[in-house]
Structures are given as structure tokens and as C-alpha cells.
Design an enzyme around this catalytic site. Structure first.
Site, mmCIF file in Angstrom:
data_model
loop_
_atom_site.group_PDB
_atom_site.id
_atom_site.type_symbol
_atom_site.label_atom_id
_atom_site.label_comp_id
_atom_site.label_asym_id
_atom_site.label_seq_id
_atom_site.Cartn_x
_atom_site.Cartn_y
_atom_site.Cartn_z
ATOM 1 N N HIS A 1 3.762 -10.535 -5.443
ATOM 2 C CA HIS A 1 4.177 -9.244 -4.903
ATOM 3 C C HIS A 1 3.145 -8.685 -3.912
ATOM 4 C CE1 HIS A 1 6.183 -5.383 -4.762
ATOM 5 N NE2 HIS A 1 5.041 -4.794 -5.038
ATOM 6 N N HIS B 1 6.832 -2.617 1.771
ATOM 7 C CA HIS B 1 7.714 -3.227 0.774
ATOM 8 C C HIS B 1 9.075 -3.665 1.315
ATOM 9 C CE1 HIS B 1 4.671 -1.957 -2.019
ATOM 10 N NE2 HIS B 1 5.362 -2.340 -3.077
ATOM 11 N N ARG C 1 17.461 5.723 -28.787
ATOM 12 C CA ARG C 1 17.556 6.725 -27.725
ATOM 13 C C ARG C 1 16.201 7.241 -27.242
ATOM 14 N NH1 ARG C 1 21.735 8.987 -30.886
ATOM 15 N NH2 ARG C 1 23.751 8.210 -30.215
ATOM 16 N N LYS D 1 8.835 4.422 -14.153
ATOM 17 C CA LYS D 1 9.909 3.470 -13.837
ATOM 18 C C LYS D 1 9.816 2.293 -14.796
ATOM 19 C CE LYS D 1 10.328 3.427 -8.874
ATOM 20 N NZ LYS D 1 10.646 2.459 -7.818
ATOM 21 N N LYS E 1 -0.943 7.970 -6.600
ATOM 22 C CA LYS E 1 0.364 7.595 -7.159
ATOM 23 C C LYS E 1 0.885 8.743 -8.033
ATOM 24 C CE LYS E 1 3.800 4.985 -8.740
ATOM 25 N NZ LYS E 1 4.350 3.697 -9.056
ATOM 26 N N ARG F 1 8.555 10.055 -2.526
ATOM 27 C CA ARG F 1 8.231 8.867 -3.304
ATOM 28 C C ARG F 1 8.456 7.586 -2.497
ATOM 29 N NH1 ARG F 1 8.868 8.120 -9.806
ATOM 30 N NH2 ARG F 1 8.103 6.010 -9.864
ATOM 31 N N GLU G 1 12.486 9.459 -6.843
ATOM 32 C CA GLU G 1 12.816 8.614 -5.688
ATOM 33 C C GLU G 1 13.435 9.352 -4.503
ATOM 34 O OE1 GLU G 1 12.447 4.278 -5.495
ATOM 35 O OE2 GLU G 1 11.872 5.820 -6.898
ATOM 36 N N GLU H 1 -1.926 -3.101 -3.418
ATOM 37 C CA GLU H 1 -1.365 -1.767 -3.689
ATOM 38 C C GLU H 1 -2.433 -0.682 -3.514
ATOM 39 O OE1 GLU H 1 1.828 -1.259 -4.100
ATOM 40 O OE2 GLU H 1 2.653 -3.130 -4.904
ATOM 41 N N ASN I 1 6.729 2.872 -0.682
ATOM 42 C CA ASN I 1 7.314 1.593 -0.288
ATOM 43 C C ASN I 1 6.734 1.038 1.002
ATOM 44 O OD1 ASN I 1 9.006 1.151 -2.438
ATOM 45 N ND2 ASN I 1 10.649 2.396 -1.565
ATOM 46 N N HIS J 1 9.501 -7.225 0.076
ATOM 47 C CA HIS J 1 10.515 -7.682 -0.886
ATOM 48 C C HIS J 1 11.322 -8.849 -0.327
ATOM 49 C CE1 HIS J 1 10.452 -3.594 -3.173
ATOM 50 N NE2 HIS J 1 9.757 -4.510 -3.824
HETATM 51 ZN ZN ZN Z 1 4.542 -2.769 -4.971
#
Ligand code: ZN
Ligand code: ADP
Length: 367
Positions: free
Chosen positions: A270, A254, A123, A145, A233, A247, A243, A187, A251, A258
Site C-alpha cells: 500500500h 491514493h 451489536r 474505519k 489524522k 477527510r 468521509e 503515510e 486520500n 489504489h
Molecule cells: Zn493509505
């Protein structure tokens, strides 16, 4: 040593990101301040394990820790149930308990996997992130994340699990291959685009040397750039841990990025895919959010000067649109994109017309 605080609500949840060349030799002192016990398992992939893992584990043992190194194969394939299960079995065999801690020593793959392992083992164990790729230093290691991949998609099983500490030693980048360094630079540039026009100037001016100089002689500048991107960041994550809209500006590039990664079956890295996505988003920003054509041009030039692509590779346009879930027959379709009002000022734009994206791909697709 530069120290960035990530302030989070709740008892003892705030943590520091520390940045300085050579910090990997001082992990013992740093860890002693944030970990409850002295039993520690390091997780790396085999390459990072060979380059740094043994040495770091040995130093930690000399600094009073009971440290063991576990390694996983390189690449996304290690963010999987079987690898996770194997690590859990080893931890149990070797007697890990709730007083133990984990350290992710590696790139984004190792950080995501180890973070998730730490989130679920008994846990939750404390985890310290020690990123060794530029991408992980400015992005993946910060924000909590964690995830593994399943056949239905990347990062579909995961958890938010904040680290106790993030230790960034820019010297790790001395051994990082140029393509991986570029991957992370995308990034870094993104961070500038969404929130720090000064960082863009630094990258376009003195920062140009960073890629051309494989010896990374200019450690101060490198440290400055990494710390600045990491701080942004951290600031965004702290303001919006789970999110929400803020946040989401992370993206930038992205949405299309993606889709390109997916359509290329992940042959495109990426950062490369995100660079193309940012180039497109700069153009959409001129049309939709009032970015000046001159700023868009400067943005594209900067990406190109870092050796990043600004045009999609030859991929079937249909596949890219399918990955974006744009239906060719539904002309009215609209997508959420992050766009810029100015360089350094991003907004969530909810309604980019599918037709605009299709037209951009027609104009720019390599073949
Ligand atoms: Zn990224
Ligand atoms: P990312 O951070 O881009 O998600 P990965 O975790 O997949 O990337 O790491 C990319 C590759 O770089 C892996 O093959 C890994 O072994 C290698 N790598 C990571 N850090 C270093 C380093 N400091 N020096 C050399 N190779 C590294």
C-alpha cells in the site's frame, strides 16, 4: 506521555491517543480508565501474537484483567468472513458478553478485522486499538474505519466503530521489517504533504536517520514524528467523521495508488503504491493547482530518500487505467484527485483529465 484527544460529538464518544515508548507494559492502567469491565479478548496475527501477544495478555492478567489471546493468520486474507465467523464462534464459546471488550494488537489487518468484529458482535463491544506497525499507528488505528474484504473488492463490508482508546508504543517498531516501516513512512510523508510542511522538514533533516538506524536509537524523534502524524489524522477525522471533503484530503496519492495496488495484484505494498501516487499527484499539482516545480522536486526527493518508489513498476498501462476506470476512448474523462497548492496545503480537485494521467504513465512507467 503524549496524549492527543479525538473530540467527537455524542456522549462518551471522544477518545485519546496516547504515545510513549514502553506503553505496552502499562496497558492495565490505561484500559481500566476506559473499559466498563475486566473481561478482554486480544486479537493478533500469529507473528505479533508470538512477539508480543502472550506477554501483553500475561501482564494484563497480572493487572487484574481476565485476558485471552486469539490469533489469526498473517495478511489481508484474514479480513474475511470465515475468519470473522471463527472469531465470533470462539468469543461465544468462551462466554464473551456485552460487558466484554476487545483489543486489536497488530497492524492494519488486525485493526480492521478486530474493529469490525467489535462493531458487530452483540451489536457492538468497546474496542481498544494497539497498533504495532507504523502504518497502523499513524493511519489505520485512528478514525474508526473497520472492514473486511470480499471477492468483489477490499474493504467493501465494514462499519464506522470508534475505539475507546488508541495506545501507541513506538518500541513495537523495533521488530518491524524495513519494508513494513517504509510502508508506514509513506503515510507519514502524506500527512506532511497535506497539512504539515514542518513535518516534511523534520523528515528531510533529522528524520532521515530513522530508516537507516534499524535500532531506532532516536526514540524521542520517532515518538515526535508518530505523534505529529497521528495528531493530524485525529484532527481531520474529528472535523469530519464520515468521509466528507475534509477527510478526503487523507486520500492524497491514493487515487492512482489504489489503481497501482490493484493492477499489481497487491504485490506492491500500500505505502509503495501511494508513494508513486503522491509523486504523480505532485506533478499534476504543478500543472493544475500552482505547486511550484521546486516544491514538487523536494517532495519527490523526500520520498526517494525514504527508500520509497516514485515511478510505477513495469505494469501494463492499460491495466492501470482500467483500475482507475479511465476509458481510453473517452478522452474527456476527468477524475477526482487530491492535489497540493503548496507543500502542507491540500485541496480536493475534481477534474484531473484522464489524458494527463495517461501521459504521466507514458512518461514514467518503468517498462
Ligand atoms: Zn493509505
Ligand atoms: P499494515 O499495518 O501494513 O496493514 P499488517 O497488519 O498486514 O500491515 O502487518 C504487516 C506484517 O507485519 C504482518 O505480517 C505482521 O505480522 C507484521 N507485524 C506487525 N507488527 C509487527 C511488529 N511490531 N514486529 C514485527 N512484525 C510485525
Amino acid at each position: 506521555m503524549r496524549s492527543i484527544v479525538v473530540p467527537l460529538p455524542g456522549r462518551d464518544r471522544s477518545y485519546r491517543i496516547v504515545v510513549e515508548p514502553g506503553l505496552r507494559h502499562h496497558l492495565g492502567e490505561l484500559l481500566a480508565q476506559v473499559l466498563p469491565g475486566r473481561r478482554l479478548w486480544l486479537v493478533s496475527d500469529v507473528r505479533v501474537g508470538r512477539l508480543y501477544g502472550q506477554e501483553v495478555a500475561e501482564q494484563l492478567r497480572q493487572q487484574g484483567f481476565q485476558a485471552a489471546l486469539l490469533t489469526v493468520p498473517r495478511g489481508e486474507g484474514s479480513k474475511s468472513w470465515p475468519v470473522l465467523a471463527r472469531l465470533i464462534r470462539i468469543l461465544l464459546d468462551q462466554g464473551a458478553d456485552r460487558g466484554s471488550a476487545l483489543m486489536a494488537l497488530g497492524g492494519g489487518v488486525v485493526g480492521d478485522l478486530t474493529g469490525f468484529l467489535a462493531a458487530v458482535f452483540m451489536r457492538g463491544l468497546p474496542v481498544v486499538q494497539v497498533p504495532t506497525t507504523l502504518l497502523a499507528m499513524v493511519d489505520a488505528a485512528i478514525g474508526g474505519k473497520t472492514a473486511i474484504n470480499i471477492p468483489a473488492g477490499k474493504n467493501l463490508v465494514g462499519a464506522f466503530h470508534q475505539p475507546r482508546l488508541v495506545v501507541i508504543d513506538p518500541e513495537f517498531l523495533l521488530t518491524l521489517p524495513a519494508r513494513e516501516r517504509r510502508n508506514g513512512l509513506a503515510e507519514v510523508v502524506k500527512t506532511g504533504f497535506i497539512r504539515d510542511a514542518g513535518l516534511l522538514e523534520l523528515l528531510a533533516g533529522p528524520g532521515r536517520r530513522l530508516l537507516r538506524d534499524p535500532g531506532l536509537k532516536n526514540r524521542d524523534l520517532l515518538t515526535e514524528i508518530i505523534a505529529r502524524a497521528a495528531a493530524i489524522k485525529a484532527e481531520v477525522v474529528a472535523a469530519d467523521e464520515q468521509e466528507g471533503d475534509l477527510r478526503r484530503v487523507l486520500n492524497f496519492g491514493h487515487t492512482l495508488g489504489h489503481a497501482l495496488e490493484k493492477a499489481s495484484r497487491f504485490r506492491l505494498k500500500h505505502g509503495e503504491a501511494v508513494a508513486v501516487g503522491m509523486a504523480a499527484a505532485l506533478d499534476f499539482s504543478v500543472t493544475l493547482t500552482g505547486l511550484s516545480p521546486e516544491e514538487a522536486h523536494r517532495g519527490r526527493e523526500l520520498l526517494a530518500s525514504m527508500g520509497l518508489p516514485t515511478q510505477p513498476p513495469p505494469l501494463p498501462k492499460d491495466e492501470i487505467l482500467r483500475a482507475l476506470k479511465v476509458d481510453k476512448k473517452k478522452q474527456g474523462e476527468r477524475l477526482v484527485f487530491i492535489l497540493l497548492r503548496r507543500l502542507g496545503d491540500a485541496v480536493v480537485y475534481p477534474a484531473v483529465p484522464g489524458a494527463l494521467i495517461a501521459a504521466w504513465l507514458d512518461e514514467h512507467a518503468g517498462g
